[in-house]
Enzyme design. Structure first.
Site, short mmCIF file in Angstrom:
data_model
loop_
_atom_site.label_atom_id
_atom_site.label_comp_id
_atom_site.label_asym_id
_atom_site.label_seq_id
_atom_site.Cartn_x
_atom_site.Cartn_y
_atom_site.Cartn_z
N HIS A 39 3.84 2.77 -14.02
CA HIS A 39 3.24 3.92 -14.71
C HIS A 39 1.91 4.35 -14.08
CE1 HIS A 39 1.02 0.80 -17.08
NE2 HIS A 39 0.08 1.75 -17.13
N ASP A 82 8.53 -1.87 -15.46
CA ASP A 82 7.31 -1.12 -15.15
C ASP A 82 6.60 -1.67 -13.91
OD1 ASP A 82 5.41 0.93 -15.58
OD2 ASP A 82 4.09 -0.45 -16.64
N SER A 92 -4.42 -1.53 -15.61
CA SER A 92 -2.97 -1.50 -15.43
C SER A 92 -2.59 -1.74 -13.97
CB SER A 92 -2.39 -0.16 -15.87
OG SER A 92 -2.40 -0.05 -17.26
#
Length: 194
Positions: free
Chosen positions: A40, A70, A146
């Site tokens: 993402h 992901d 992230s």
């Protein structure tokens, strides 16, 4: 120990959907300079720029992806002068110390500490799919973390930070983060099994 393999990832997708620039982290996992990150962080980006610990930068491209987990694998056009891959570790246990490193809110190379608070957890991915088999931890993570590594006490990568839980649906940390175990994430980059 981890800093030479830590990567800052900046994306620009303004032409695609008007949302502008993004920031995330990644980690070099082999001597070819392959970078693991969260999908993402880079999905839909028009350009991906990576910055290495030695100050060098490069554009990068998605070499492969594992959407259910992901995970994205990036290949930079140019790696740092000296490539230092991270050391990959095995799975942790509930109660083990855990460290998240990344670039939260733009503060480069930030380290936070906590413990593994659960294993084999499930949560919603940014694309709405349910991810399973995750490490739950309480080291603080915020936007910019992230895709960065989750480390054990020895500085070995045990996971890739992918999500945080927040019932208010805001992007700030309230004590629960999730990481894809390195055994799962590393498979996308043909990393040695752990």
């Amino acid at each position: 120990q981890i800093l030479p393999s830590l990567v800052q990832i900046e994306t620009d997708d303004s032409a695609a959907n008007g949302s502008g620039q993004g920031l995330g982290a990644g980690v070099i996992v082999n001597r070819n300079g392959t970078i693991l990150t969260a999908l993402h962080v880079v999905e839909g980006a028009q350009t991906i720029r990576v910055s290495f610990a030695d100050g060098s930068t490069s554009e990068a491209a998605i070499a492969s992806a594992d959407p259910p987990n992901d995970i994205a694998v990036l290949m930079p056009q140019r790696g740092p002068e000296v490539i230092v891959p991270a050391v990959l570790g095995g799975g942790g246990r509930v109660g083990d110390e855990a460290y998240a490193i990344g670039h939260p809110l733009g503060y480069s190379g930030s380290l936070t500490s906590g413990i593994i608070s659960g294993l084999d957890r499930a949560t919603k991915a940014p694309n709405g799919a349910t991810m399973r088999g995750l490490i739950q931890f309480d080291a603080a993570v915020n936007p910019g973390n992230s895709g960065g590594p989750l480390l054990n006490r020895a500085g070995q990568v045990i996971g890739i930070v992918t999500a945080l839980a927040n019932p208010s649906h805001d992007d700030y940390f309230i004590g629960i983060g999730f990481a894809v175990p390195i055994g799962t994430a590393g498979g996308a980059a043909n990393a040695p099994p752990k």
